[in-house]
Write a protein that holds these residues in place. Structure first.
Motif, mmCIF file in Angstrom:
data_model
loop_
_atom_site.group_PDB
_atom_site.id
_atom_site.type_symbol
_atom_site.label_atom_id
_atom_site.label_comp_id
_atom_site.label_asym_id
_atom_site.label_seq_id
_atom_site.Cartn_x
_atom_site.Cartn_y
_atom_site.Cartn_z
ATOM 1 N N TYR A 192 0.815 -1.229 0.000
ATOM 2 C CA TYR A 192 0.000 0.000 0.000
ATOM 3 C C TYR A 192 0.843 1.270 0.000
ATOM 4 N N ARG A 193 2.083 1.146 -0.465
ATOM 5 C CA ARG A 193 2.910 2.350 -0.592
ATOM 6 C C ARG A 193 2.440 3.100 -1.828
ATOM 7 N N PRO A 194 2.053 4.394 -1.688
ATOM 8 C CA PRO A 194 1.570 5.122 -2.867
ATOM 9 C C PRO A 194 2.629 5.149 -3.969
ATOM 10 N N GLN B 134 0.641 15.633 3.116
ATOM 11 C CA GLN B 134 1.854 16.453 2.972
ATOM 12 C C GLN B 134 1.611 17.413 1.816
ATOM 13 N N PRO C 194 9.315 9.289 11.551
ATOM 14 C CA PRO C 194 9.179 8.050 10.790
ATOM 15 C C PRO C 194 7.766 7.814 10.261
ATOM 16 N N GLY C 195 7.697 7.092 9.155
ATOM 17 C CA GLY C 195 6.408 6.643 8.626
ATOM 18 C C GLY C 195 5.486 7.746 8.164
ATOM 19 N N GLY D 176 6.001 9.310 4.975
ATOM 20 C CA GLY D 176 5.948 9.372 3.514
ATOM 21 C C GLY D 176 7.204 9.883 2.819
ATOM 22 N N THR E 12 10.366 8.397 2.209
ATOM 23 C CA THR E 12 10.924 7.463 1.227
ATOM 24 C C THR E 12 9.935 7.250 0.089
ATOM 25 N N LEU F 231 2.409 6.110 10.061
ATOM 26 C CA LEU F 231 1.507 5.207 9.339
ATOM 27 C C LEU F 231 2.144 3.835 9.111
ATOM 28 N N ARG F 232 3.473 3.816 8.977
ATOM 29 C CA ARG F 232 4.112 2.510 8.789
ATOM 30 C C ARG F 232 3.851 1.626 10.007
HETATM 31 N N1 LIG Z 1 1.855 10.412 3.713
HETATM 32 C C1 LIG Z 1 1.573 9.124 3.441
HETATM 33 N N2 LIG Z 1 0.573 8.809 2.575
HETATM 34 C C2 LIG Z 1 0.303 7.525 2.304
HETATM 35 N N3 LIG Z 1 0.952 6.466 2.836
HETATM 36 C C3 LIG Z 1 1.931 6.720 3.699
HETATM 37 C C4 LIG Z 1 2.290 8.056 4.042
HETATM 38 N N4 LIG Z 1 3.275 8.001 4.933
HETATM 39 C C5 LIG Z 1 3.547 6.715 5.132
HETATM 40 N N5 LIG Z 1 2.744 5.925 4.405
HETATM 41 C C6 LIG Z 1 2.719 4.441 4.448
HETATM 42 O O1 LIG Z 1 3.715 4.040 5.374
HETATM 43 C C7 LIG Z 1 4.747 3.297 4.737
HETATM 44 C C8 LIG Z 1 6.099 3.865 5.165
HETATM 45 O O2 LIG Z 1 6.266 5.166 4.641
HETATM 46 P P1 LIG Z 1 7.717 5.721 4.240
HETATM 47 O O3 LIG Z 1 8.651 4.577 3.974
HETATM 48 O O4 LIG Z 1 7.536 6.704 3.158
HETATM 49 O O5 LIG Z 1 8.093 6.438 5.598
HETATM 50 P P2 LIG Z 1 9.332 7.402 5.896
HETATM 51 O O6 LIG Z 1 8.786 8.770 6.091
HETATM 52 O O7 LIG Z 1 10.392 7.197 4.872
HETATM 53 O O8 LIG Z 1 9.786 6.837 7.321
HETATM 54 P P3 LIG Z 1 11.272 6.606 7.936
HETATM 55 O O9 LIG Z 1 11.715 7.932 8.421
HETATM 56 O O10 LIG Z 1 11.043 5.647 9.059
HETATM 57 O O11 LIG Z 1 12.123 6.029 6.846
HETATM 58 C C9 LIG Z 1 4.497 3.420 3.239
HETATM 59 O O12 LIG Z 1 4.748 2.208 2.613
HETATM 60 C C10 LIG Z 1 3.041 3.768 3.137
HETATM 61 O O13 LIG Z 1 2.302 2.576 3.081
#
Ligand SMILES: Nc1ncnc2c1ncn2[C@@H]1O[C@H](COP(=O)(O)OP(=O)(O)OP(=O)(O)O)[C@@H](O)[C@H]1O
Ligand SMILES: [Mg+2]
Length: 339
Positions: free
Chosen positions: A15-17, A26, A51-52, A54, A56, A209-210
């Motif tokens: 479910y990663r966009p 955002q 973290p989590g 969005g 990456t 969200l992760r």
């Molecule tokens: N803003 C968002 N919109 C939709 N899905 C999101 C969003 N943020 C996180 N997710 C979900 O959470 C998962 C992890 O997001 P992501 O890897 O982008 O986090 P991150 O910000 O890089 O965190 P970290 O700092 O821990 O690396 C994604 O696979 C997605 O399913």
């Protein structure tokens, strides 16, 4: 390679966009980057935030949307599990940055602008030397290479790198957005969460969200398609509220042996002290029957004990210290200054 069965696939990945516009909550980041996707004009980027949220996801989505099938030859992804010490900066990163590119095959429907992207995920774990070594590479090859730094703590990125980038802050996701995404996944996966469990999931995930998706998938694996808030508590490693409550109550009695017994029980049960600290902190801050000064004293001690744990101190002794300090503050016992 064996095909991935849908049951074993991680839901965070599933479910990663895939597109920047689908990244939730955002708005400023999405607006600025949508413009980039139309013009192909990309500055160096610095994404930071908890973290989590969005970061990456957004970096991967821009790269895929710009390059499509040419992604592999145009994008270098490095994260904390790759070595990114000074030698890698001098060799691998520099070599990739130096390669010239033409503008790709625009017939493919992708913009394919004439540069490559180097994504340095978890850049705050790079040493300062390695970051310093990047300064020149960034400047020398800026015509053909864009960097995208991703980190949680922007203060750990050296100023000369940060100042070369367009900075984007990612906010923790608010409850509404979390709930919306979680419900969407539940629907797709045929999982049922009652409203208590849904609120619990948002609150234990704290805008990450992760974490929410991971707890949901773990609970679904262990407990099947109908998930209660207790199921979520048991997969999330949070300590049952009653445990923290009884430690707090014991401290309030002013009797050391009661508090000491609670502490021993907690450690014997295997609850992590850092988790107790964080829940005790929430409980103290929300309490309506103690003064601000008492809250401040207890919080300060909690912060010190948390740091000691990170430095390797003993869990039992730190928890006992927090409990005895909380007892003194809650019961207005005189505190001898030992500094
Ligand atoms: N803003 C968002 N919109 C939709 N899905 C999101 C969003 N943020 C996180 N997710 C979900 O959470 C998962 C992890 O997001 P992501 O890897 O982008 O986090 P991150 O910000 O890089 O965190 P970290 O700092 O821990 O690396 C994604 O696979 C997605 O399913
Ligand atoms: Mg990330």
């Amino acid at each position: 390679m064996a095909p991935i069965h849908s049951s074993s696939q991680q839901w965070v990945e599933k479910y990663r966009p895939k597109q920047v516009k689908d990244v939730a909550h955002q708005e400023e980041v999405v607006r600025a980057l949508t413009n980039t996707l139309e013009t192909g004009n990309l500055p160096h980027l610095l994404f930071y935030g908890p973290p989590g949220t969005g970061k990456t996801t957004t970096a991967l989505a821009i790269a895929h949307q710009l390059f499509g099938p040419e992604y592999k030859s145009r994008v270098l992804e490095l994260n904390a599990s790759d070595d990114r010490g000074i030698n890698v900066v001098r060799t691998k990163i520099k070599d990739f940055a130096a390669v010239a590119v033409g503008s790709g095959n625009t017939n493919s429907g992708y913009l394919c602008p004439p540069f490559k992207i180097i994504i340095l995920d978890e850049a705050d774990s790079m040493t300062e030397d390695a970051q310093n070594a990047l300064r020149r590479t960034m400047e020398t090859y800026s015509k053909v290479t864009r960097f995208c730094f991703i980190c949680n703590y922007v203060s750990r990125i050296i100023e000369p790198l940060a100042s070369r980038c367009a900075k984007f802050r990612f906010k923790p996701l608010v409850e509404d957005i979390m709930t919306g995404r979680i419900l969407h996944i539940c629907k797709e996966e045929g999982v049922h969460l009652d409203s208590d469990a849904l609120t619990m999931l948002s609150s234990i995930s704290e805008g990450d969200l992760r974490r929410a998706i991971t707890y949901l998938q773990s609970a679904a694996r262990l407990y099947g398609s109908s998930i209660s808030s207790n199921n979520l508590i048991s997969v999330s490693g949070i300590v049952p509220k009653e445990v923290v409550q009884s430690l707090y109550q014991a401290c309030k009695t002013g009797q050391f042996d009661l508090a000491q017994k609670e502490v021993s029980d907690i450690i014997a049960e295997g609850h992590p002290a850092s988790q107790i600290f964080s829940q005790l902190y929430d409980m103290v801050v929300q309490a309506t029957d103690i003064s601000d000064e008492t809250k401040a004293r207890i919080s300060q001690r909690l912060a010190e004990a948390d740091k000691c744990l990170i430095d390797g101190a003993d869990e039992y002794l730190q928890l006992l210290d927090v409990a005895s300090n909380a007892m003194r503050s809650l019961c207005n016992m005189t505190q001898e200054c030992c500094y």
